[in-house]
Scaffold this active site. Structure first.
Site, mmCIF file in Angstrom:
data_model
loop_
_atom_site.group_PDB
_atom_site.id
_atom_site.type_symbol
_atom_site.label_atom_id
_atom_site.label_comp_id
_atom_site.label_asym_id
_atom_site.label_seq_id
_atom_site.Cartn_x
_atom_site.Cartn_y
_atom_site.Cartn_z
ATOM 1 N N ASP A 9 -15.426 7.145 13.743
ATOM 2 C CA ASP A 9 -15.624 6.214 13.181
ATOM 3 C C ASP A 9 -14.263 6.069 14.823
ATOM 4 O OD1 ASP A 9 -13.957 4.059 13.647
ATOM 5 O OD2 ASP A 9 -12.385 3.984 11.749
ATOM 6 N N GLY A 31 -18.991 -5.233 14.084
ATOM 7 C CA GLY A 31 -19.764 -4.300 14.203
ATOM 8 C C GLY A 31 -18.383 -3.716 14.538
ATOM 9 N N ASP A 33 -16.575 -4.165 17.440
ATOM 10 C CA ASP A 33 -15.529 -5.507 17.905
ATOM 11 C C ASP A 33 -14.982 -5.108 16.839
ATOM 12 O OD1 ASP A 33 -13.946 -7.485 19.318
ATOM 13 O OD2 ASP A 33 -15.364 -8.537 19.306
ATOM 14 N N SER A 121 -23.568 -2.590 23.577
ATOM 15 C CA SER A 121 -25.228 -2.963 23.488
ATOM 16 C C SER A 121 -25.963 -2.685 23.194
ATOM 17 C CB SER A 121 -25.712 -3.289 25.455
ATOM 18 O OG SER A 121 -24.742 -4.180 25.322
ATOM 19 N N GLY A 123 -25.975 -2.278 19.085
ATOM 20 C CA GLY A 123 -26.637 -2.744 18.306
ATOM 21 C C GLY A 123 -26.977 -4.542 17.929
#
Length: 180
Positions: A9, A31, A33, A121, A123
């Site tokens: 994480d 996600g 963000d 990018s 995801g």
């Protein structure tokens, strides 16, 4: 510059700066963000709103980067970058590479010695994780190989922090294939 691949994480990484795969609004999303915004606390959203009210009234451009404090994160800073969206026809790998390069430039300007990147990018924006790994690792290596700006290069460690073991393995393979 040392490059490490970590499965885990990104919000818990003990680094100076983490990179947020943001959308151009900077106002949170899903996600990575969303996870970063939740972990940093409401102060991060307020800082992003401040950026939008000032220099970034039209949002952050694809491939660009900007920093905010990390607030409740272990990282001192969050560097927000907007990756290209393949679904919107943004298929130029140079735009993707710019996310990594510009984030490192911002990190260096902040004096950060360690930076953690997600798979920008890979995801919802539709880029293949293998392509993101290759482009990201090559961009970091190219940045590390350039002459330092105004003295010694500050960033010493770059981590690619991937949520799934499958994506982490893709990044490990790409690192090995590119000489790492």
């Amino acid at each position: 510059m040392q490059i490490d691949i970590v499965q885990g994480d990104i919000t818990g990484r003990p680094v100076d700066a983490i990179v947020n795969a943001a959308n151009s609004s900077l106002l949170g999303g899903g996600g990575v963000d969303g996870a970063i915004h939740r972990a940093a606390g409401p102060e991060l959203l307020e800082a992003c709103r401040g950026l939008r009210a000032g220099e970034l009234q039209h949002g952050l451009a694809v491939g660009a980067a900007v920093a905010t404090p990390g607030f409740r994160l272990p990282a001192k800073w969050v560097i927000h970058t907007v990756g290209p969206n393949r679904h919107a026809g943004q298929t130029n790998p140079a735009l993707l590479a710019s996310c990594f390069t510009q984030s490192l430039r911002i990190a260096e300007g902040l004096g950060a010695r360690s930076v953690a990147f997600p798979a920008v990018s890979a995801g919802v924006y539709g880029w293949d994780a293998r392509t993101v790994a290759q482009v990201g690792i090559e961009a970091v290596r190219a940045y590390a190989g350039r002459p330092p700006m105004g003295g010694e290069q500050k960033v010493e460690l770059v981590e690619f922090v991937l949520f799934s073991e499958e994506t982490a393995e893709i990044f490990r393979q790409a690192l090995q294939e590119t000489g790492g």
